[in-house]
Design a protein around this motif. Structure first.
Motif, PDB file in Angstrom:
ATOM      1  N   ASN A 180      12.720   5.088 -30.753  1.00 26.84           N
ATOM      2  CA  ASN A 180      11.624   4.051 -31.761  1.00 26.84           C
ATOM      3  C   ASN A 180      12.365   2.551 -32.331  1.00 26.84           C
ATOM      4  O   ASN A 180      13.558   2.730 -32.761  1.00 26.84           O
ATOM      5  CB  ASN A 180      10.583   5.274 -31.680  1.00 26.84           C
ATOM      6  CG  ASN A 180      11.506   5.825 -32.724  1.00 26.84           C
ATOM      7  OD1 ASN A 180      12.807   5.248 -34.124  1.00 26.84           O
ATOM      8  ND2 ASN A 180      11.213   7.203 -33.423  1.00 26.84           N
ATOM      9  N   GLN A 181      11.522   2.234 -33.363  1.00 27.18           N
ATOM     10  CA  GLN A 181      11.895   1.702 -34.143  1.00 27.18           C
ATOM     11  C   GLN A 181      12.639   1.728 -35.072  1.00 27.18           C
ATOM     12  O   GLN A 181      13.482   0.749 -35.764  1.00 27.18           O
ATOM     13  CB  GLN A 181      10.166   1.146 -34.918  1.00 27.18           C
ATOM     14  CG  GLN A 181      10.545  -0.483 -35.604  1.00 27.18           C
ATOM     15  CD  GLN A 181       9.316  -0.374 -36.222  1.00 27.18           C
ATOM     16  OE1 GLN A 181       8.124  -0.122 -36.447  1.00 27.18           O
ATOM     17  NE2 GLN A 181       9.378  -1.352 -38.022  1.00 27.18           N
ATOM     18  N   ALA A 182      12.179   3.472 -35.125  1.00 26.28           N
ATOM     19  CA  ALA A 182      13.451   3.373 -36.526  1.00 26.28           C
ATOM     20  C   ALA A 182      14.622   4.037 -36.088  1.00 26.28           C
ATOM     21  O   ALA A 182      15.669   3.379 -37.065  1.00 26.28           O
ATOM     22  CB  ALA A 182      12.873   5.054 -37.129  1.00 26.28           C
ATOM     23  N   GLU A 183      14.909   4.503 -34.921  1.00 24.04           N
ATOM     24  CA  GLU A 183      15.669   4.554 -34.437  1.00 24.04           C
ATOM     25  C   GLU A 183      16.974   3.603 -34.123  1.00 24.04           C
ATOM     26  O   GLU A 183      18.014   3.440 -34.057  1.00 24.04           O
ATOM     27  CB  GLU A 183      15.505   5.538 -32.775  1.00 24.04           C
ATOM     28  CG  GLU A 183      15.568   6.577 -32.957  1.00 24.04           C
ATOM     29  CD  GLU A 183      15.661   8.248 -32.347  1.00 24.04           C
ATOM     30  OE1 GLU A 183      15.406   9.122 -32.215  1.00 24.04           O
ATOM     31  OE2 GLU A 183      14.731   7.398 -30.882  1.00 24.04           O
TER      32      GLU A 183
ATOM     33  N   GLU B  54      18.192  -9.960 -43.429  1.00 29.02           N
ATOM     34  CA  GLU B  54      17.810 -10.432 -43.093  1.00 29.02           C
ATOM     35  C   GLU B  54      17.602 -10.280 -41.154  1.00 29.02           C
ATOM     36  O   GLU B  54      16.467 -10.455 -40.752  1.00 29.02           O
ATOM     37  CB  GLU B  54      18.389 -11.839 -43.046  1.00 29.02           C
ATOM     38  CG  GLU B  54      17.836 -12.837 -44.414  1.00 29.02           C
ATOM     39  CD  GLU B  54      18.879 -14.325 -44.036  1.00 29.02           C
ATOM     40  OE1 GLU B  54      19.327 -15.507 -43.006  1.00 29.02           O
ATOM     41  OE2 GLU B  54      19.357 -14.685 -45.400  1.00 29.02           O
ATOM     42  N   ASN B  55      17.695 -10.013 -40.910  1.00 30.58           N
ATOM     43  CA  ASN B  55      18.387  -9.735 -39.010  1.00 30.58           C
ATOM     44  C   ASN B  55      17.481  -7.989 -39.043  1.00 30.58           C
ATOM     45  O   ASN B  55      16.945  -8.131 -38.238  1.00 30.58           O
ATOM     46  CB  ASN B  55      19.560  -9.113 -37.853  1.00 30.58           C
ATOM     47  CG  ASN B  55      20.043 -10.552 -38.270  1.00 30.58           C
ATOM     48  OD1 ASN B  55      19.904 -10.879 -37.150  1.00 30.58           O
ATOM     49  ND2 ASN B  55      21.282 -11.594 -39.505  1.00 30.58           N
TER      50      ASN B  55
ATOM     51  N   TYR C  67      14.109  -8.034 -37.034  1.00 32.36           N
ATOM     52  CA  TYR C  67      13.064  -7.083 -36.341  1.00 32.36           C
ATOM     53  C   TYR C  67      12.563  -5.748 -36.404  1.00 32.36           C
ATOM     54  O   TYR C  67      12.148  -5.882 -35.512  1.00 32.36           O
ATOM     55  CB  TYR C  67      15.264  -6.153 -34.828  1.00 32.36           C
ATOM     56  CG  TYR C  67      15.962  -7.485 -34.491  1.00 32.36           C
ATOM     57  CD1 TYR C  67      14.994  -7.595 -33.306  1.00 32.36           C
ATOM     58  CD2 TYR C  67      17.087  -7.527 -35.487  1.00 32.36           C
ATOM     59  CE1 TYR C  67      16.085  -8.502 -32.655  1.00 32.36           C
ATOM     60  CE2 TYR C  67      17.757  -8.761 -34.339  1.00 32.36           C
ATOM     61  CZ  TYR C  67      17.156  -8.273 -33.151  1.00 32.36           C
ATOM     62  OH  TYR C  67      17.507  -9.192 -31.723  1.00 32.36           O
ATOM     63  N   ARG C  68      12.579  -5.752 -37.429  1.00 31.95           N
ATOM     64  CA  ARG C  68      11.679  -4.921 -37.860  1.00 31.95           C
ATOM     65  C   ARG C  68       9.620  -5.628 -37.801  1.00 31.95           C
ATOM     66  O   ARG C  68       8.920  -4.890 -37.300  1.00 31.95           O
ATOM     67  CB  ARG C  68      11.755  -4.358 -39.568  1.00 31.95           C
ATOM     68  CG  ARG C  68      10.353  -4.030 -40.369  1.00 31.95           C
ATOM     69  CD  ARG C  68      10.376  -2.775 -41.471  1.00 31.95           C
ATOM     70  NE  ARG C  68      11.653  -3.023 -41.363  1.00 31.95           N
ATOM     71  CZ  ARG C  68      12.280  -2.654 -42.536  1.00 31.95           C
ATOM     72  NH1 ARG C  68      12.877  -3.367 -43.006  1.00 31.95           N
ATOM     73  NH2 ARG C  68      14.033  -1.915 -42.599  1.00 31.95           N
ATOM     74  N   GLU C  69      10.128  -7.141 -38.197  1.00 26.99           N
ATOM     75  CA  GLU C  69       8.603  -7.314 -38.181  1.00 26.99           C
ATOM     76  C   GLU C  69       8.215  -7.927 -37.154  1.00 26.99           C
ATOM     77  O   GLU C  69       7.056  -7.957 -36.415  1.00 26.99           O
ATOM     78  CB  GLU C  69       8.845  -9.090 -38.904  1.00 26.99           C
ATOM     79  CG  GLU C  69       9.247  -8.858 -40.360  1.00 26.99           C
ATOM     80  CD  GLU C  69       8.990 -10.611 -40.849  1.00 26.99           C
ATOM     81  OE1 GLU C  69       9.205 -11.464 -40.462  1.00 26.99           O
ATOM     82  OE2 GLU C  69       9.334 -10.267 -42.236  1.00 26.99           O
ATOM     83  N   TYR C  70       9.264  -7.819 -36.105  1.00 25.54           N
ATOM     84  CA  TYR C  70       9.536  -8.003 -34.098  1.00 25.54           C
ATOM     85  C   TYR C  70       8.591  -6.713 -33.643  1.00 25.54           C
ATOM     86  O   TYR C  70       7.480  -7.859 -32.994  1.00 25.54           O
ATOM     87  CB  TYR C  70      10.816  -8.773 -33.833  1.00 25.54           C
ATOM     88  CG  TYR C  70      10.226  -8.627 -32.385  1.00 25.54           C
ATOM     89  CD1 TYR C  70      11.042 -10.387 -31.829  1.00 25.54           C
ATOM     90  CD2 TYR C  70      10.824  -7.999 -31.456  1.00 25.54           C
ATOM     91  CE1 TYR C  70      10.673 -10.186 -30.327  1.00 25.54           C
ATOM     92  CE2 TYR C  70      10.802  -7.766 -29.956  1.00 25.54           C
ATOM     93  CZ  TYR C  70      10.346  -9.550 -29.534  1.00 25.54           C
ATOM     94  OH  TYR C  70      10.881  -9.129 -28.497  1.00 25.54           O
TER      95      TYR C  70
ATOM     96  N   THR D 112       8.295   1.767 -27.683  1.00 27.33           N
ATOM     97  CA  THR D 112       9.227   2.477 -26.124  1.00 27.33           C
ATOM     98  C   THR D 112      10.063   1.458 -25.613  1.00 27.33           C
ATOM     99  O   THR D 112      10.592   0.828 -24.939  1.00 27.33           O
ATOM    100  CB  THR D 112       9.002   3.874 -25.867  1.00 27.33           C
ATOM    101  OG1 THR D 112       9.459   4.771 -26.603  1.00 27.33           O
ATOM    102  CG2 THR D 112      10.326   4.024 -24.290  1.00 27.33           C
ATOM    103  N   GLU D 113       8.518   1.052 -24.959  1.00 22.54           N
ATOM    104  CA  GLU D 113       8.523  -0.417 -24.408  1.00 22.54           C
ATOM    105  C   GLU D 113       9.526  -1.786 -25.264  1.00 22.54           C
ATOM    106  O   GLU D 113      10.164  -2.284 -24.393  1.00 22.54           O
ATOM    107  CB  GLU D 113       6.825  -0.462 -24.092  1.00 22.54           C
ATOM    108  CG  GLU D 113       6.520   0.497 -23.128  1.00 22.54           C
ATOM    109  CD  GLU D 113       4.817  -0.860 -22.972  1.00 22.54           C
ATOM    110  OE1 GLU D 113       4.469  -0.436 -22.222  1.00 22.54           O
ATOM    111  OE2 GLU D 113       4.428  -1.251 -24.034  1.00 22.54           O
ATOM    112  N   LEU D 114       9.233  -1.902 -26.648  1.00 21.25           N
ATOM    113  CA  LEU D 114       9.885  -2.689 -26.989  1.00 21.25           C
ATOM    114  C   LEU D 114      11.720  -2.699 -26.996  1.00 21.25           C
ATOM    115  O   LEU D 114      12.262  -3.579 -26.804  1.00 21.25           O
ATOM    116  CB  LEU D 114       9.266  -3.340 -27.999  1.00 21.25           C
ATOM    117  CG  LEU D 114       9.787  -4.274 -28.859  1.00 21.25           C
ATOM    118  CD1 LEU D 114       9.220  -5.448 -28.279  1.00 21.25           C
ATOM    119  CD2 LEU D 114       9.194  -4.412 -29.978  1.00 21.25           C
TER     120      LEU D 114
END
Length: 146
Positions: free
Chosen positions: A2-5, A25-26, A30-33, A42-44
């Motif tokens: 997931n996003q957090a992982e 910055e990176n 990616y968080r904003e992405y 999962t898809e992302l």
């Protein structure tokens, strides 16, 4: 994943390799992405790929942008990382003190062991080797072969 992982692995892979400001910055990018995407986490994550490979690309791009000064920036990033993690908690400071004390204790034990070994060697030399050498020397003198 997931996003957090994903972001945790990315952060872990970048830490100590680029300056903290670049790292943040990176992570923000990616968080904003993730937040702006219509896809599930999962898809992302599947679309983006391995965060370690992304981190490697980010590091290489950062170092390439610095050219001949790349080593200086890498050293600075590692130094920042070390300072942050050694000062992050009181426990890590205590752990480094305990580690230092244990290291010094181990050095002392090794030193004592070497000293005992030297004393035993000298004792053997004085009690066994020197008398035997002395007897051989006397024997050669008596026989006239010296």
């Amino acid at each position: 994943m997931n996003q957090a992982e994903f972001l945790a692995v990315l952060r872990e892979s970048l830490e100590g390799n680029i300056p903290q400001a670049e790292l943040e910055e990176n992570i923000i990018y990616y968080r904003e992405y993730f937040e702006s995407s219509d896809c599930s986490d999962t898809e992302l994550c599947e679309q983006l790929g391995n965060p370690r490979l992304i981190a490697k690309s980010i590091i290489e791009a950062y170092l390439a942008s610095k050219g001949a000064e790349a080593e200086q920036y890498t050293g600075k990033a590692r130094s920042e990382y070390s300072r942050r993690h050694s000062a992050a908690s009181g426990e890590s400071g205590q752990n480094s003190v305990v580690g230092h004390v244990l290291h010094m204790l181990l050095q002392g034990i090794i030193g004592i062991g070497l000293l005992v070994g030297l004393i035993l060697f000298l004792r053997v030399a004085l009690v066994i080797i020197i008398p035997i050498a002395f007897v051989i020397l006397i024997w050669k003198l008596i026989r006239g072969t010296l």
